[in-house]
Scaffold this active site. Structure first.
Site, PDB file in Angstrom:
ATOM      1  N   LYS A 135      55.325  24.387 -49.814  1.00 50.54           N
ATOM      2  CA  LYS A 135      55.987  25.153 -50.822  1.00 50.54           C
ATOM      3  C   LYS A 135      56.312  26.156 -51.688  1.00 50.54           C
ATOM      4  CE  LYS A 135      53.026  21.783 -53.406  1.00 50.54           C
ATOM      5  NZ  LYS A 135      52.038  22.011 -52.450  1.00 50.54           N
ATOM      6  N   ARG A 171      52.241  17.063 -61.110  1.00 50.96           N
ATOM      7  CA  ARG A 171      51.111  16.913 -60.338  1.00 50.96           C
ATOM      8  C   ARG A 171      51.023  14.824 -60.588  1.00 50.96           C
ATOM      9  NH1 ARG A 171      50.005  21.837 -58.250  1.00 50.96           N
ATOM     10  NH2 ARG A 171      48.836  21.100 -55.840  1.00 50.96           N
ATOM     11  N   ARG A 213      45.589  30.052 -43.392  1.00 48.48           N
ATOM     12  CA  ARG A 213      46.506  30.510 -44.955  1.00 48.48           C
ATOM     13  C   ARG A 213      45.531  31.696 -44.933  1.00 48.48           C
ATOM     14  NH1 ARG A 213      48.587  26.796 -49.476  1.00 48.48           N
ATOM     15  NH2 ARG A 213      46.635  26.501 -49.288  1.00 48.48           N
ATOM     16  N   ARG A 269      42.072  31.150 -49.488  1.00 49.15           N
ATOM     17  CA  ARG A 269      41.882  31.044 -51.120  1.00 49.15           C
ATOM     18  C   ARG A 269      40.378  29.718 -51.167  1.00 49.15           C
ATOM     19  NH1 ARG A 269      47.853  27.968 -52.578  1.00 49.15           N
ATOM     20  NH2 ARG A 269      45.887  25.870 -53.028  1.00 49.15           N
ATOM     21  N   ARG A 317      42.536  17.035 -52.050  1.00 50.24           N
ATOM     22  CA  ARG A 317      43.728  17.344 -52.730  1.00 50.24           C
ATOM     23  C   ARG A 317      44.946  16.450 -51.870  1.00 50.24           C
ATOM     24  NH1 ARG A 317      43.603  23.630 -50.574  1.00 50.24           N
ATOM     25  NH2 ARG A 317      45.757  23.464 -51.560  1.00 50.24           N
TER      26      ARG A 317
HETATM   27  P1  AP5 Z   1      51.979  27.345 -48.550  1.00 49.48           P
HETATM   28  O1  AP5 Z   1      53.126  27.312 -48.198  1.00 49.48           O
HETATM   29  O2  AP5 Z   1      50.970  28.180 -49.492  1.00 49.48           O
HETATM   30  O3  AP5 Z   1      52.001  26.033 -48.612  1.00 49.48           O
HETATM   31  P2  AP5 Z   1      51.762  24.789 -50.632  1.00 49.48           P
HETATM   32  O4  AP5 Z   1      52.925  23.513 -50.015  1.00 49.48           O
HETATM   33  O5  AP5 Z   1      52.216  26.610 -51.496  1.00 49.48           O
HETATM   34  O6  AP5 Z   1      50.074  24.738 -50.501  1.00 49.48           O
HETATM   35  P3  AP5 Z   1      49.350  24.850 -51.491  1.00 49.48           P
HETATM   36  O7  AP5 Z   1      47.702  24.391 -51.290  1.00 49.48           O
HETATM   37  O8  AP5 Z   1      49.599  26.078 -52.460  1.00 49.48           O
HETATM   38  O9  AP5 Z   1      49.703  23.506 -52.466  1.00 49.48           O
HETATM   39  P4  AP5 Z   1      48.538  23.132 -53.594  1.00 49.48           P
HETATM   40  O10 AP5 Z   1      49.253  21.806 -54.039  1.00 49.48           O
HETATM   41  O11 AP5 Z   1      47.829  22.460 -52.828  1.00 49.48           O
HETATM   42  O12 AP5 Z   1      48.847  24.202 -54.546  1.00 49.48           O
HETATM   43  P5  AP5 Z   1      48.798  24.820 -55.751  1.00 49.48           P
HETATM   44  O13 AP5 Z   1      47.941  25.914 -55.530  1.00 49.48           O
HETATM   45  O14 AP5 Z   1      49.942  24.587 -56.104  1.00 49.48           O
HETATM   46  O15 AP5 Z   1      50.569  27.029 -47.550  1.00 49.48           O
HETATM   47  C1  AP5 Z   1      51.637  26.427 -46.085  1.00 49.48           C
HETATM   48  C2  AP5 Z   1      51.115  27.078 -45.239  1.00 49.48           C
HETATM   49  O16 AP5 Z   1      51.858  26.635 -43.464  1.00 49.48           O
HETATM   50  C3  AP5 Z   1      50.889  28.519 -45.421  1.00 49.48           C
HETATM   51  O17 AP5 Z   1      50.061  29.579 -44.245  1.00 49.48           O
HETATM   52  C4  AP5 Z   1      52.265  29.020 -44.373  1.00 49.48           C
HETATM   53  O18 AP5 Z   1      52.563  30.230 -43.741  1.00 49.48           O
HETATM   54  C5  AP5 Z   1      51.814  27.593 -43.126  1.00 49.48           C
HETATM   55  N1  AP5 Z   1      52.946  27.045 -42.941  1.00 49.48           N
HETATM   56  C6  AP5 Z   1      54.313  26.995 -42.802  1.00 49.48           C
HETATM   57  N2  AP5 Z   1      54.923  26.547 -41.935  1.00 49.48           N
HETATM   58  C7  AP5 Z   1      54.532  26.479 -40.521  1.00 49.48           C
HETATM   59  C8  AP5 Z   1      54.765  25.928 -39.644  1.00 49.48           C
HETATM   60  N3  AP5 Z   1      55.985  25.477 -38.935  1.00 49.48           N
HETATM   61  N4  AP5 Z   1      53.573  26.042 -38.750  1.00 49.48           N
HETATM   62  C9  AP5 Z   1      52.187  26.859 -39.210  1.00 49.48           C
HETATM   63  N5  AP5 Z   1      52.739  27.276 -40.565  1.00 49.48           N
HETATM   64  C10 AP5 Z   1      53.101  26.845 -41.185  1.00 49.48           C
HETATM   65  O19 AP5 Z   1      47.199  24.242 -56.417  1.00 49.48           O
HETATM   66  C11 AP5 Z   1      45.918  24.504 -56.763  1.00 49.48           C
HETATM   67  C12 AP5 Z   1      44.858  24.008 -56.994  1.00 49.48           C
HETATM   68  O20 AP5 Z   1      45.437  24.706 -58.539  1.00 49.48           O
HETATM   69  C13 AP5 Z   1      45.039  22.626 -56.775  1.00 49.48           C
HETATM   70  O21 AP5 Z   1      44.273  21.809 -56.343  1.00 49.48           O
HETATM   71  C14 AP5 Z   1      44.348  21.926 -58.723  1.00 49.48           C
HETATM   72  O22 AP5 Z   1      42.817  22.393 -58.253  1.00 49.48           O
HETATM   73  C15 AP5 Z   1      45.226  22.921 -59.849  1.00 49.48           C
HETATM   74  N6  AP5 Z   1      46.249  22.861 -59.915  1.00 49.48           N
HETATM   75  C16 AP5 Z   1      47.664  22.998 -59.859  1.00 49.48           C
HETATM   76  N7  AP5 Z   1      48.992  22.616 -60.284  1.00 49.48           N
HETATM   77  C17 AP5 Z   1      48.483  22.170 -61.056  1.00 49.48           C
HETATM   78  C18 AP5 Z   1      49.284  20.571 -61.708  1.00 49.48           C
HETATM   79  N8  AP5 Z   1      50.115  20.958 -62.057  1.00 49.48           N
HETATM   80  N9  AP5 Z   1      48.388  20.092 -62.627  1.00 49.48           N
HETATM   81  C19 AP5 Z   1      46.865  20.121 -62.552  1.00 49.48           C
HETATM   82  N10 AP5 Z   1      45.983  20.912 -61.580  1.00 49.48           N
HETATM   83  C20 AP5 Z   1      46.606  21.865 -61.009  1.00 49.48           C
HETATM   84 MG    MG Z   2      51.598  26.919 -53.224  1.00 48.62          MG
END
Ligand code: AP5
Ligand code: MG
Length: 247
Positions: A52, A126, A161, A194, A205
């Site tokens: 994402k 979410r 990552r 992270r 997660r």
């Molecule tokens: P990336 O692009 O960063 O993926 P992402 O989908 O953004 O993953 P996140 O971990 O950020 O999602 P999340 O929803 O768990 O975390 P968030 O920050 O929202 O990463 C992809 C990786 O893969 C990268 O390294 C990239 O380079 C690599 N990649 C891509 N394509 C590839 C390929 N083909 N081959 C190999 N590698 C590849 O949330 C974090 C925390 O915040 C949550 O757990 C929760 O505690 C809290 N939180 C956030 N929002 C809420 C909410 N709405 N309600 C409650 N708690 C919340």
């Molecule tokens: Mg993200």
């Protein structure tokens, strides 16, 4: 899990700004397929590590929209040591969701601030409560981009990552490495891994995603576009095709 959520809404006062400077951006106007009265409103959904953030950064660069990432906003609070950040840190480190009232307040404030400008929402909603809240505030996405990525590729990805906290830029040490190890290409600032990118936290997660977030596909079914695959670089051209029909 959310019962302890009450009483932290006051922490929202000092939200750090994470979306970029809109003045330097051209508004992404919506064509015939969506309401013409506001910029294009996009929502990106998918599992943790599903790409994402990576794809959002490409959309932001190509379409000059405002990226609103719930996780980036929370990490910015943690980095700046705000009271909200201190409270949220434990939830995040353990792979749990931050309480709904905190998240709803944070995101409402950002979307209200953007007014009629184009936005790309990442990481919110979410669960059903958050989705209902978004709809009740009139923040209806014109398109919902769902990344359908197999669980088995997620954990392997996350181990490699590295992120630049203040911009949300994402790297992968093998697949998309920074020019200089451990350093952000654009600012020269250090990258971090992270604290919630442990196998244990990612497993939690993923469980939470399948239980609470997956069902939102039904909630957004009228505007949903699903992209199946395991490589962001192959998925992105398909997303561009969809977006090109909307601008
Ligand atoms: P990336 O692009 O960063 O993926 P992402 O989908 O953004 O993953 P996140 O971990 O950020 O999602 P999340 O929803 O768990 O975390 P968030 O920050 O929202 O990463 C992809 C990786 O893969 C990268 O390294 C990239 O380079 C690599 N990649 C891509 N394509 C590839 C390929 N083909 N081959 C190999 N590698 C590849 O949330 C974090 C925390 O915040 C949550 O757990 C929760 O505690 C809290 N939180 C956030 N929002 C809420 C909410 N709405 N309600 C409650 N708690 C919340
Ligand atoms: Mg993200």
């Amino acid at each position: 899990m959310l019962a302890g959520a009450r009483g932290v809404g006051h922490l929202l006062k000092s939200t750090p700004r994470l979306v970029g400077s809109e003045s330097s951006r051209r508004a992404l106007c919506v064509g015939t397929t969506a309401a013409a009265s506001h910029g294009l409103r996009m929502l990106i959904m998918g599992p943790p590590g599903g790409g994402k953030g990576t794809i959002s950064n490409w959309i932001k660069a190509d379409y000059k929209t405002n990226h609103v990432s719930s996780g980036d906003i929370l990490r910015s609070h943690i980095e700046q040591g705000t009271e909200l950040g201190t409270k949220a840190a434990d939830f995040i480190r353990n792979g749990a969701l931050v309480p709904d009232d905190v998240m709803v307040g944070l995101i409402d404030a950002e979307l209200d601030r953007l007014g009629g400008k184009s936005w790309l929402l990442d990481g919110f909603p979410r669960n059903d409560t958050q989705a209902q809240s978004l709809a009740s505030k009139g923040h209806h996405p014109d398109v919902v981009l769902l990344l359908d990525i197999p669980d088995e590729v997620i954990i392997e990805r996350i181990k490699h990552r590295w992120v630049h906290v203040s911009s949300g830029r994402v790297y992968h040490t093998l697949y998309n490495p920074p020019q200089k190890e451990g350093i952000d290409d654009e600012t020269g600032e250090p990258l971090i891994q992270r604290p919630d990118d442990t196998v244990e936290a990612v497993t939690k997660r993923l469980e939470s995603y399948h239980k609470m977030t997956d069902p939102l596909a039904e909630f957004f079914k009228n505007n949903l576009r699903t992209f199946k695959g395991s490589e962001s670089k192959k998925i992105y051209p398909e997303i561009q095709k969809v977006l090109s029909t909307m601008i």
